[in-house]
Design a protein around this motif. Structure first.
Motif, PDB file in Angstrom:
ATOM      1  N   VAL A 184       0.110  -1.614  10.664  1.00  0.00           N
ATOM      2  CA  VAL A 184      -0.896  -1.421  10.523  1.00  0.00           C
ATOM      3  C   VAL A 184      -1.515  -0.457  11.692  1.00  0.00           C
ATOM      4  O   VAL A 184      -1.245  -0.716  12.754  1.00  0.00           O
ATOM      5  CB  VAL A 184      -1.963  -2.968  10.602  1.00  0.00           C
ATOM      6  N   GLY A 185      -2.133   0.748  11.048  1.00  0.00           N
ATOM      7  CA  GLY A 185      -2.553   1.810  11.989  1.00  0.00           C
ATOM      8  C   GLY A 185      -1.473   2.124  12.877  1.00  0.00           C
ATOM      9  O   GLY A 185      -0.533   2.358  12.565  1.00  0.00           O
ATOM     10  N   HIS A 186      -1.866   2.217  14.247  1.00  0.00           N
ATOM     11  CA  HIS A 186      -1.020   2.791  15.383  1.00  0.00           C
ATOM     12  C   HIS A 186      -0.372   1.714  16.104  1.00  0.00           C
ATOM     13  O   HIS A 186       0.445   1.809  17.141  1.00  0.00           O
ATOM     14  CB  HIS A 186      -1.830   3.575  16.114  1.00  0.00           C
ATOM     15  N   ARG A 187      -0.478   0.415  15.435  1.00  0.00           N
ATOM     16  CA  ARG A 187       0.100  -0.875  16.532  1.00  0.00           C
ATOM     17  C   ARG A 187       1.538  -0.819  16.036  1.00  0.00           C
ATOM     18  O   ARG A 187       2.110  -0.071  15.084  1.00  0.00           O
ATOM     19  CB  ARG A 187      -0.509  -2.016  15.788  1.00  0.00           C
ATOM     20  N   VAL A 188       2.311  -1.344  16.949  1.00  0.00           N
ATOM     21  CA  VAL A 188       3.800  -1.449  16.717  1.00  0.00           C
ATOM     22  C   VAL A 188       4.013  -2.107  15.465  1.00  0.00           C
ATOM     23  O   VAL A 188       3.511  -3.146  15.288  1.00  0.00           O
ATOM     24  CB  VAL A 188       4.373  -2.324  18.111  1.00  0.00           C
ATOM     25  N   ASP A 235       2.390   4.180   6.379  1.00  0.00           N
ATOM     26  CA  ASP A 235       2.148   3.516   5.031  1.00  0.00           C
ATOM     27  C   ASP A 235       0.942   3.398   4.489  1.00  0.00           C
ATOM     28  O   ASP A 235       0.384   2.683   3.699  1.00  0.00           O
ATOM     29  CB  ASP A 235       2.613   1.990   5.358  1.00  0.00           C
ATOM     30  N   SER A 236      -0.004   4.562   4.795  1.00  0.00           N
ATOM     31  CA  SER A 236      -1.276   4.835   4.138  1.00  0.00           C
ATOM     32  C   SER A 236      -1.125   5.042   2.714  1.00  0.00           C
ATOM     33  O   SER A 236      -0.185   5.541   2.081  1.00  0.00           O
ATOM     34  CB  SER A 236      -1.621   6.033   4.732  1.00  0.00           C
ATOM     35  N   PRO A 237      -2.221   4.371   2.093  1.00  0.00           N
ATOM     36  CA  PRO A 237      -2.389   4.773   0.545  1.00  0.00           C
ATOM     37  C   PRO A 237      -2.332   6.146   0.192  1.00  0.00           C
ATOM     38  O   PRO A 237      -2.179   6.558  -1.049  1.00  0.00           O
ATOM     39  CB  PRO A 237      -3.667   4.051   0.183  1.00  0.00           C
ATOM     40  N   LEU A 238      -2.700   7.100   1.231  1.00  0.00           N
ATOM     41  CA  LEU A 238      -2.702   8.370   1.055  1.00  0.00           C
ATOM     42  C   LEU A 238      -1.361   9.207   0.654  1.00  0.00           C
ATOM     43  O   LEU A 238      -1.115  10.369   0.469  1.00  0.00           O
ATOM     44  CB  LEU A 238      -3.389   9.232   2.249  1.00  0.00           C
ATOM     45  N   MET A 239      -0.411   8.331   0.791  1.00  0.00           N
ATOM     46  CA  MET A 239       1.088   8.809   0.703  1.00  0.00           C
ATOM     47  C   MET A 239       1.313   9.406  -0.842  1.00  0.00           C
ATOM     48  O   MET A 239       1.853  10.378  -1.115  1.00  0.00           O
ATOM     49  CB  MET A 239       2.017   7.894   0.989  1.00  0.00           C
ATOM     50  N   THR A 293       0.661  -6.371   1.322  1.00  0.00           N
ATOM     51  CA  THR A 293      -0.362  -5.684   0.624  1.00  0.00           C
ATOM     52  C   THR A 293      -1.447  -5.208   1.553  1.00  0.00           C
ATOM     53  O   THR A 293      -2.483  -4.796   1.352  1.00  0.00           O
ATOM     54  CB  THR A 293      -0.951  -6.582  -0.532  1.00  0.00           C
ATOM     55  N   VAL A 294      -1.037  -5.376   2.773  1.00  0.00           N
ATOM     56  CA  VAL A 294      -2.105  -4.632   3.776  1.00  0.00           C
ATOM     57  C   VAL A 294      -2.203  -3.380   3.929  1.00  0.00           C
ATOM     58  O   VAL A 294      -1.195  -2.679   3.815  1.00  0.00           O
ATOM     59  CB  VAL A 294      -1.775  -5.377   5.274  1.00  0.00           C
ATOM     60  N   THR A 295      -3.335  -2.788   3.722  1.00  0.00           N
ATOM     61  CA  THR A 295      -3.675  -1.272   3.818  1.00  0.00           C
ATOM     62  C   THR A 295      -3.447  -0.738   5.214  1.00  0.00           C
ATOM     63  O   THR A 295      -4.255  -1.371   6.083  1.00  0.00           O
ATOM     64  CB  THR A 295      -4.829  -0.936   3.119  1.00  0.00           C
ATOM     65  N   SER A 296      -2.550   0.230   5.393  1.00  0.00           N
ATOM     66  CA  SER A 296      -2.476   0.568   6.966  1.00  0.00           C
ATOM     67  C   SER A 296      -3.424   1.883   7.094  1.00  0.00           C
ATOM     68  O   SER A 296      -3.986   2.558   6.491  1.00  0.00           O
ATOM     69  CB  SER A 296      -1.134   1.094   7.274  1.00  0.00           C
ATOM     70  N   GLU A 297      -3.859   1.608   8.372  1.00  0.00           N
ATOM     71  CA  GLU A 297      -4.754   2.914   8.969  1.00  0.00           C
ATOM     72  C   GLU A 297      -3.891   3.819   9.767  1.00  0.00           C
ATOM     73  O   GLU A 297      -3.422   3.726  10.771  1.00  0.00           O
ATOM     74  CB  GLU A 297      -5.926   2.318   9.584  1.00  0.00           C
TER      75      GLU A 297
END
Length: 433
Positions: free
Chosen positions: A424-428, A150-154, A4-8
């Motif tokens: 999460v975000g740009h991380r691996v 995986d952003s909620p913006l999808m 459920t983590v929101t990605s950036e």
């Protein structure tokens, strides 16, 4: 269960609530949105241009629907192959030859129709015309996937693309009908070919935003799935059947509205009626993208198809332009939620390396359903009563609804296929439970 983590996503501002403004501020989005809109416009003109041209030269809606159907079947069969090639070799490598072939094929079909060539010759020309239709819509959706991950913006992006598609279906049929009725019966197909060439080349030139092509094994583990077909995912197969029903609505409406307009002596109304139907889809898509949905996607999909089947059930009984326009508007309103939800679910069902192919399977399913619908509706309009073709959208959506209800469990995201797909975000990316 899914994280459920929101990605950036890179280039995407963080906000507590996704919206169109935030989506359109995604870095680099406009570089593919504008040429993508131009390149997909001809797709909305193709079927109606063929129907109006061939009906003019043969005098038969059945023949016109059959030629358009061959085009649609060819598109449906070759679109997934095109999508898979784009996933493997890059979108530009597929687009450049594709737009050239489509332009030549469209011009050939036009010339044959105007020269009163036999029906079999039109069928032959229709095959490459459909097979080479540029899959710009799926390619734009794949580019959004790269930008947003995986952003909620999808979900917002899926809604935005549905609105964009329907905006083309507002202007496309209007433009094609106006050209075919006011200028020349061949003008619609000729314009479609020209726009495909110009728009397709402009979109292909935007190489900076196209998805990267996987060339070998890497630390992220994607190499193991890069050659996997999207069709191997059970949920994709269910969505394909569901999207056949949407295609049945599009195809049945195109032929039946054209026949209705001619039966009342106002052929120019065809584009207005179909534009009203498409406008309902577009407006509904705008609203869907602005809602922060709390209902599960599978339930939304079933409810959307139930509403669509109910709305389509009233088409055949409409006896006036006003009533038909109103019901058509309602049918259009019910289509957008189904399309948006289905496209959004692809992200949770299919690995990133096969998403362009998955989107083209769904686009191809719509085209195949449309092809079957224009054939059946054309025959019904020729052989039965005026308005009989409107039974096709109702039948197609009810079959799709029954399939969704029976197989909805297969639409659940499969965690085993998404082991490395979330981060999460740009991380691996890392595995999540």
């Amino acid at each position: 269960m899914a994280s459920t983590v929101t990605s950036e996503s890179p280039g995407t501002p963080v906000s507590s609530r996704p919206g169109y403004g935030q989506l359109l501020r995604t870095r680099g989005a406009w570089t593919f949105l504008l040429p993508g809109f131009a390149a997909r416009q001809p797709f909305a003109m193709l079927t109606i241009s063929i129907v109006l041209l061939v009906q003019h030269t043969t005098g038969s809606y059945g023949a016109a629907g059959a030629v358009a159907a061959v085009t649609g079947v060819s598109l449906a069969l070759f679109a997934p192959f095109t999508g898979r090639l784009a996933d493997r070799h890059g979108q530009r490598a597929v687009l450049l030859p594709g737009v050239l072939v489509h332009t030549v094929a469209g011009l050939s079909l036009t010339a044959l129709a105007l020269s009163d060539a036999p029906l079999w010759a039109l069928f032959v020309a229709a095959v490459p015309t459909g097979a080479s239709v540029p899959q710009v819509g799926p390619m734009v959706r794949a580019r959004w996937g790269v930008k947003l991950q995986d952003s909620p913006l999808m979900t917002t992006a899926a809604a935005f693309e549905s609105v964009t598609d329907e905006l083309t279906f507002v202007f496309g049929p209007l433009l094609a009908t106006a050209l075919c009725t006011a200028v020349d019966p061949a003008a619609g197909l000729l314009t479609e070919a020209a726009l495909t060439l110009v728009g397709g080349l402009l979109f292909a030139a935007q190489r900076g935003t196209q998805p990267a092509v996987a060339t070998g094994a890497g630390a992220d583990g994607h190499a193991r799935v890069k050659h996997a077909s999207a069709l191997s995912v059970p949920g994709v197969r269910v969505l394909i059947v569901a999207f056949l029903g949407i295609g049945a609505v599009f195809g049945g409406m195109q032929v039946s509205l054209a026949a209705f307009s001619e039966s009342i002596g106002e052929p120019g109304l065809n584009g207005v009626l179909y534009g009203t139907f498409a406008a309902g889809n577009m407006l509904s898509g705008v609203v869907c993208g602005a809602i922060a949905w709390k209902v599960a996607p599978r339930r939304r999909l079933v409810v959307a198809y139930a509403a669509l089947g109910l709305a389509a059930s009233g088409l055949w009984a409409a006896q006036s332009v006003i009533v038909l326009a109103g019901i058509g508007l309602l049918v259009g309103v019910c289509i957008a939620p189904a399309l948006i939800t289905g496209y959004t679910m692809v992200d949770g069902l299919v690995p990133a390396g096969a998403r362009t192919e998955a989107f083209t399977w769904l686009t191809g399913a719509v085209a195949l359903g449309q092809a079957a619908a224009v054939t059946i509706a054309g025959q019904m309009e020729d052989r039965l009563w005026d308005g009989a073709g409107f039974l096709v959208p109702m039948g197609g959506t009810l079959v799709a609804l029954a399939t969704l209800v029976a197989l909805r469990s297969r639409l659940a995201p499969r965690v085993v296929s998404r082991t490395v797909a979330r981060g999460v975000g740009h991380r691996v990316p890392v595995a999540v439970d």
